[in-house]
Design an enzyme around this catalytic site. Structure first.
Site, PDB file in Angstrom:
ATOM      1  N   LYS A  38      -0.439   1.611   0.617  1.00 40.24           N
ATOM      2  CA  LYS A  38      -0.472   1.481   2.051  1.00 40.24           C
ATOM      3  C   LYS A  38       0.933   1.584   2.639  1.00 40.24           C
ATOM      4  O   LYS A  38       1.875   1.340   1.905  1.00 40.24           O
ATOM      5  CB  LYS A  38      -1.139   0.174   2.441  1.00 40.24           C
ATOM      6  CG  LYS A  38      -0.297  -1.082   2.166  1.00 40.24           C
ATOM      7  CD  LYS A  38      -1.099  -2.292   2.500  1.00 40.24           C
ATOM      8  CE  LYS A  38      -0.665  -2.873   3.802  1.00 40.24           C
ATOM      9  NZ  LYS A  38       0.406  -3.848   3.712  1.00 40.24           N
ATOM     10  N   HIS A  71      -6.580  -5.572   3.785  1.00 38.71           N
ATOM     11  CA  HIS A  71      -6.990  -6.675   2.908  1.00 38.71           C
ATOM     12  C   HIS A  71      -8.135  -7.501   3.499  1.00 38.71           C
ATOM     13  O   HIS A  71      -9.130  -7.792   2.837  1.00 38.71           O
ATOM     14  CB  HIS A  71      -5.813  -7.611   2.631  1.00 38.71           C
ATOM     15  CG  HIS A  71      -4.573  -6.908   2.164  1.00 38.71           C
ATOM     16  ND1 HIS A  71      -4.611  -5.839   1.309  1.00 38.71           N
ATOM     17  CD2 HIS A  71      -3.258  -7.116   2.426  1.00 38.71           C
ATOM     18  CE1 HIS A  71      -3.372  -5.431   1.065  1.00 38.71           C
ATOM     19  NE2 HIS A  71      -2.534  -6.181   1.748  1.00 38.71           N
TER      20      HIS A  71
HETATM   21  C1  BG6 Z   1       1.061  -6.810   1.672  1.00 42.31           C
HETATM   22  C2  BG6 Z   1       1.672  -6.948   3.025  1.00 42.31           C
HETATM   23  O1  BG6 Z   1       0.125  -5.767   1.666  1.00 42.31           O
HETATM   24  O2  BG6 Z   1       0.423  -8.016   1.305  1.00 42.31           O
HETATM   25  C3  BG6 Z   1       2.651  -8.106   3.038  1.00 42.31           C
HETATM   26  O3  BG6 Z   1       2.358  -5.763   3.385  1.00 42.31           O
HETATM   27  C4  BG6 Z   1       1.987  -9.353   2.552  1.00 42.31           C
HETATM   28  O4  BG6 Z   1       3.183  -8.308   4.346  1.00 42.31           O
HETATM   29  C5  BG6 Z   1       1.287  -9.114   1.224  1.00 42.31           C
HETATM   30  O5  BG6 Z   1       2.996 -10.347   2.393  1.00 42.31           O
HETATM   31  C6  BG6 Z   1       0.480 -10.317   0.818  1.00 42.31           C
HETATM   32  O6  BG6 Z   1       0.056 -10.138  -0.490  1.00 42.31           O
HETATM   33  P1  BG6 Z   1      -0.247 -11.390  -1.417  1.00 42.31           P
HETATM   34  O7  BG6 Z   1      -0.807 -10.796  -2.643  1.00 42.31           O
HETATM   35  O8  BG6 Z   1       1.050 -12.088  -1.608  1.00 42.31           O
HETATM   36  O9  BG6 Z   1      -1.212 -12.223  -0.651  1.00 42.31           O
END
Ligand code: BG6
Length: 464
Positions: free
Chosen positions: A131, A223
């Site tokens: 992404k 997500h």
């Molecule tokens: C990423 C975002 O896709 O996911 C980030 O760009 C974010 O901003 C991250 O911090 C969060 O991922 P995780 O796995 O730490 O929850």
């Protein structure tokens, strides 16, 4: 893929490659029984030895480092890709991994396609894209079209690392491998669904990226909507990727575009002072929105999602709140209602809690909130695999269940685009204190929408 697999990482000296991709390779090759050769490609010009040192440091694998190669590339100049092609001549399998900023995607895809390094339909060549997969619906469509020019859908792996989290995949197991839950999983018994994806950290040094993107593009479009699709989709015919993708597509298709009048944006106090943030930035670091799903299963159920930076603590959770049981009187006294909650904790403290009402031990009949808890880490003696390790392992195996399909990406943009456009056109995010749960208006949003209040486990009796 078997034998030696060449992993061409475009942008291999960058942050993503150092922090996520290279470290995940150590166990991977062994796990899949294939040998990996890393070919780093990018604009910078480390010597081969410098790159090997980087691979060694990031992956902790001297074996991987010993065969790693570096090729300096000018993304705009297709001729500069020739050394990569030469290295791949005669190789049985190659994975192209785009770990570069999105403005380079088009040039890289063009060069890979034109040079013949990859051939549409040839399964021994695969492409992995990170992404942001587009900036809005129009650019996502363009990217899908560019990918489709050189690769079949089967050869394309679009990363949403949330889908590779074990606990996210476990949503499928919970819902569809237990006959207990599915019969209640609908508007008849579910009162509301709340999804929180909260981070304690601010944007750190990522202003260059984040100040153009904001919380909706960064977290909700991908997500959070993927998680919501897994939580709300119809049962797939099988657990095979095709059917899961089909079910998610239908779920996303049933979601209405986000309505700015049922959404709240926030910006943490101090964001404007972060290095690299434009001093008058209106970019949201927090977003909350109601999602309406118009289908038989969910029509009318209040569903809210929120995500933000610099919040009270890191917590990604889905809370399914069931309708209250009929209230009982005991000895003429009203018992307080204790709504049943199904809490799916994606991270941290991965697990599932069923919060129920139980009788307080003792002579009196009194109800107390109590939790029945699955502690996910206890299901294994090993550490839970890292999401990136899962991602790459799937790419090698050719499985697609941890990757959203192209159509899902476009559908998600259709859902968030109106909100992003409205916010970019007008108004300001509401400031919220660092370490809070975000703007007050987001609490009011949920309260007035019939979902009560935001719930995070730990703060809610019976869910600790
Ligand atoms: C990423 C975002 O896709 O996911 C980030 O760009 C974010 O901003 C991250 O911090 C969060 O991922 P995780 O796995 O730490 O929850």
């Amino acid at each position: 893929m078997s034998g030696t697999v060449d992993l061409v990482i475009f942008g291999a000296s960058g942050d993503l490659s150092r922090r996520k991709i290279l470290p995940s390779l150590t166990h991977l090759a062994a796990r899949n029984g294939s040998a990996l050769r890393v070919i780093g490609a990018g604009r910078s010009h480390p010597s081969q030895q410098e790159f090997r040192d980087l691979v060694n440091e990031s992956s902790g694998s001297p074996e991987l480092a010993a065969t790693a190669e570096w090729v300096q590339i000018n993304y705009r100049d297709p001729a500069s890709f020739a050394p990569v092609k030469a290295m791949l001549d005669g190789t049985s399998s190659a994975i192209f991994y785009l770990a570069t900023p999105p403005e380079t995607f088009s040039d890289i895809l063009g060069a890979v396609g034109q040079s013949g390094m990859a051939i549409k339909g040839d399964q021994s060549r695969r492409i992995v894209v990170e992404k942001p997969l587009g900036h809005d619906l129009a650019s996502a469509r363009k990217l899908n079209a560019q990918l489709a020019a050189t690769f079949d859908e089967e050869q394309i792996f679009r990363i949403d690392h949330y889908l590779a989290k074990d606990t996210v995949q476990n949503v499928l197991a919970l819902r569809f491998s237990n006959s207990l839950f599915e019969p209640v999983w609908n508007r008849n018994l579910v009162e509301s669904i709340l999804i929180t994806a909260a981070e304690e950290e601010g944007i750190g040094l990522r202003a260059g990226y984040y100040d153009r993107i904001g919380a909706v593009r960064d977290m909700i479009q991908n997500h959070v909507l993927q998680l919501l699709a897994l939580v709300t989709m119809e049962p797939p015919i099988t657990f095979d990727a095709d059917y899961i993708r089909r079910a998610k597509r239908l779920a996303l298709r049933s979601m209405s575009p986000l309505d700015p009048s049922s959404a709240v944006r926030g910006q943490y106090e101090g964001y404007l002072d972060e290095e690299g943030v434009s001093p008058d930035s209106r970019r949201e670091t927090y977003a909350a929105a109601r999602v309406s799903i118009e289908n038989w299963r969910w029509d009318g159920v209040p569903i809210y999602v929120r995500s933000g930076k610099a919040l009270k603590r890191r917590a990604t959770e889905v809370v399914i709140k069931l309708r209250d049981a009929p209230m009982l009187r005991v000895g003429g006294r009203r018992q307080r209602g204790i709504p049943t909650l199904i809490v799916i904790r994606i991270q941290p403290d991965e697990g599932i809690t069923l919060r129920i009402g139980a009788k307080r031990p003792g002579v009196r009949f009194e109800m107390v909130p109590a939790g029945m808890k699955l502690d996910y880490a206890r299901l294994t003696r090993q550490a839970l695999p890292d999401a990136y390790e899962n991602v790459l392992s799937e790419v090698l195996a050719g499985g697609h269940s941890a990757f959203p399909g192209g159509e899902e990406i476009e559908l998600s943009w259709e859902i968030v685009d109106p909100l992003i456009k409205a916010w970019e056109a007008d108004g300001h995010p509401e400031p919220y204190p660092v370490g809070s749960w975000g703007p007050q208006a987001a609490d009011d949003l949920v309260g007035s929408g019939g979902a009560g209040r935001w719930i995070v486990s730990g703060d809610e009796p019976g869910t600790a």
